[in-house]
Write a protein that holds these residues in place. Structure first.
Motif, PDB file in Angstrom:
ATOM      1  N   LEU A   8     -10.595  20.483  -7.098  1.00 18.27           N
ATOM      2  CA  LEU A   8     -11.286  21.427  -6.225  1.00 18.27           C
ATOM      3  C   LEU A   8     -11.802  20.761  -4.949  1.00 18.27           C
ATOM      4  CD1 LEU A   8     -13.250  23.504  -8.874  1.00 18.27           C
ATOM      5  CD2 LEU A   8     -11.101  24.067  -7.731  1.00 18.27           C
ATOM      6  N   ILE A   9     -12.097  19.477  -4.984  1.00 23.64           N
ATOM      7  CA  ILE A   9     -12.601  18.779  -3.792  1.00 23.64           C
ATOM      8  C   ILE A   9     -11.532  18.747  -2.693  1.00 23.64           C
ATOM      9  CG2 ILE A   9     -13.470  16.580  -2.902  1.00 23.64           C
ATOM     10  CD1 ILE A   9     -14.798  16.206  -5.671  1.00 23.64           C
ATOM     11  N   PRO A  10     -10.304  18.276  -2.957  1.00 23.22           N
ATOM     12  CA  PRO A  10      -9.294  18.320  -1.889  1.00 23.22           C
ATOM     13  C   PRO A  10      -8.951  19.732  -1.450  1.00 23.22           C
ATOM     14  CG  PRO A  10      -8.567  16.871  -3.656  1.00 23.22           C
ATOM     15  CD  PRO A  10      -9.801  17.561  -4.127  1.00 23.22           C
ATOM     16  N   LEU A  11      -8.940  20.664  -2.384  1.00 21.71           N
ATOM     17  CA  LEU A  11      -8.666  22.051  -2.020  1.00 21.71           C
ATOM     18  C   LEU A  11      -9.738  22.587  -1.070  1.00 21.71           C
ATOM     19  CD1 LEU A  11      -6.939  24.602  -2.433  1.00 21.71           C
ATOM     20  CD2 LEU A  11      -8.489  25.199  -4.305  1.00 21.71           C
ATOM     21  N   GLY A  12     -10.975  22.280  -1.346  1.00 13.83           N
ATOM     22  CA  GLY A  12     -12.066  22.695  -0.459  1.00 13.83           C
ATOM     23  C   GLY A  12     -11.979  22.035   0.912  1.00 13.83           C
ATOM     24  N   LEU A  13     -11.620  20.742   0.933  1.00 12.83           N
ATOM     25  CA  LEU A  13     -11.476  20.046   2.218  1.00 12.83           C
ATOM     26  C   LEU A  13     -10.342  20.635   3.038  1.00 12.83           C
ATOM     27  CD1 LEU A  13     -12.001  16.331   1.148  1.00 12.83           C
ATOM     28  CD2 LEU A  13     -13.475  17.717   2.605  1.00 12.83           C
ATOM     29  N   ILE A  14      -9.205  20.874   2.422  1.00 12.28           N
ATOM     30  CA  ILE A  14      -8.062  21.420   3.153  1.00 12.28           C
ATOM     31  C   ILE A  14      -8.377  22.821   3.670  1.00 12.28           C
ATOM     32  CG2 ILE A  14      -5.689  22.248   2.880  1.00 12.28           C
ATOM     33  CD1 ILE A  14      -5.270  19.876   0.939  1.00 12.28           C
ATOM     34  N   THR A  15      -8.969  23.654   2.829  1.00 12.74           N
ATOM     35  CA  THR A  15      -9.335  25.010   3.251  1.00 12.74           C
ATOM     36  C   THR A  15     -10.356  24.968   4.378  1.00 12.74           C
ATOM     37  OG1 THR A  15      -8.928  25.785   1.006  1.00 12.74           O
ATOM     38  CG2 THR A  15     -10.208  27.225   2.448  1.00 12.74           C
ATOM     39  N   GLY A  16     -11.318  24.081   4.262  1.00 14.44           N
ATOM     40  CA  GLY A  16     -12.342  23.961   5.304  1.00 14.44           C
ATOM     41  C   GLY A  16     -11.766  23.504   6.635  1.00 14.44           C
ATOM     42  N   PHE A  17     -10.878  22.504   6.598  1.00 14.09           N
ATOM     43  CA  PHE A  17     -10.299  22.013   7.846  1.00 14.09           C
ATOM     44  C   PHE A  17      -9.391  23.055   8.503  1.00 14.09           C
ATOM     45  CE2 PHE A  17     -11.134  17.545   6.308  1.00 14.09           C
ATOM     46  CZ  PHE A  17     -12.102  17.285   7.283  1.00 14.09           C
ATOM     47  N   GLY A  19      -9.790  26.283   8.214  1.00 11.61           N
ATOM     48  CA  GLY A  19     -10.709  27.298   8.734  1.00 11.61           C
ATOM     49  C   GLY A  19     -11.366  26.864  10.024  1.00 11.61           C
ATOM     50  N   VAL A  20     -11.851  25.625  10.059  1.00 12.86           N
ATOM     51  CA  VAL A  20     -12.511  25.109  11.271  1.00 12.86           C
ATOM     52  C   VAL A  20     -11.528  25.018  12.425  1.00 12.86           C
ATOM     53  CG1 VAL A  20     -13.587  23.041  12.248  1.00 12.86           C
ATOM     54  CG2 VAL A  20     -14.350  23.910  10.051  1.00 12.86           C
ATOM     55  N   SER A  21     -10.303  24.528  12.165  1.00 16.18           N
ATOM     56  CA  SER A  21      -9.328  24.420  13.251  1.00 16.18           C
ATOM     57  C   SER A  21      -8.915  25.803  13.766  1.00 16.18           C
ATOM     58  CB  SER A  21      -8.105  23.631  12.795  1.00 16.18           C
ATOM     59  OG  SER A  21      -7.434  24.309  11.757  1.00 16.18           O
ATOM     60  N   GLY A  22      -8.808  26.791  12.885  1.00 16.13           N
ATOM     61  CA  GLY A  22      -8.475  28.145  13.330  1.00 16.13           C
ATOM     62  C   GLY A  22      -9.564  28.755  14.190  1.00 16.13           C
ATOM     63  N   ILE A  23     -10.816  28.547  13.791  1.00 13.15           N
ATOM     64  CA  ILE A  23     -11.940  29.068  14.571  1.00 13.15           C
ATOM     65  C   ILE A  23     -12.009  28.385  15.933  1.00 13.15           C
ATOM     66  CG2 ILE A  23     -14.460  29.147  14.682  1.00 13.15           C
ATOM     67  CD1 ILE A  23     -14.398  29.607  11.619  1.00 13.15           C
TER      68      ILE A  23
END
Length: 86
Positions: A8-17, A19-23
């Motif tokens: 879940l840690i890498p999944l959260g990091l990938i999803t977060g990055f 999301g941040v890059s899209g915003i």
């Protein structure tokens, strides 16, 4: 079979990055277009009107609320003129 919590840690990091890059990309495109959404599918008419708006206001997305064009608008034509070579 349960999912290990270490996955879940890498999944959260990938999803977060993502999301941040899209915003950030959305904010960049909006700031380039002076706070308005980007234009898609522009034809020749849209480009001519953007050029006219640029000559009137100095920005491609700006529009003027005045009914009459400024005095300098008649002389700053978009046509490039050449000198005659005789």
């Amino acid at each position: 079979m349960p999912v290990p919590f270490e996955a879940l840690i890498p999944l959260g990091l990938i999803t977060g990055f993502f999301g941040v890059s899209g915003i950030l990309f959305n904010k960049l495109k909006t700031s380039i277009n002076e706070g308005q959404p980007p234009r898609y599918g522009m034809d020749r008419w849209d480009r001519v009107m953007m050029e006219r708006d640029y000559r009137l206001t100095g920005t491609q997305r700006g529009q003027s609320h005045q009914a009459a064009a400024p005095a300098g608008f008649s002389t700053n034509s978009a046509w490039n003129l050449e000198k005659e070579h005789l």
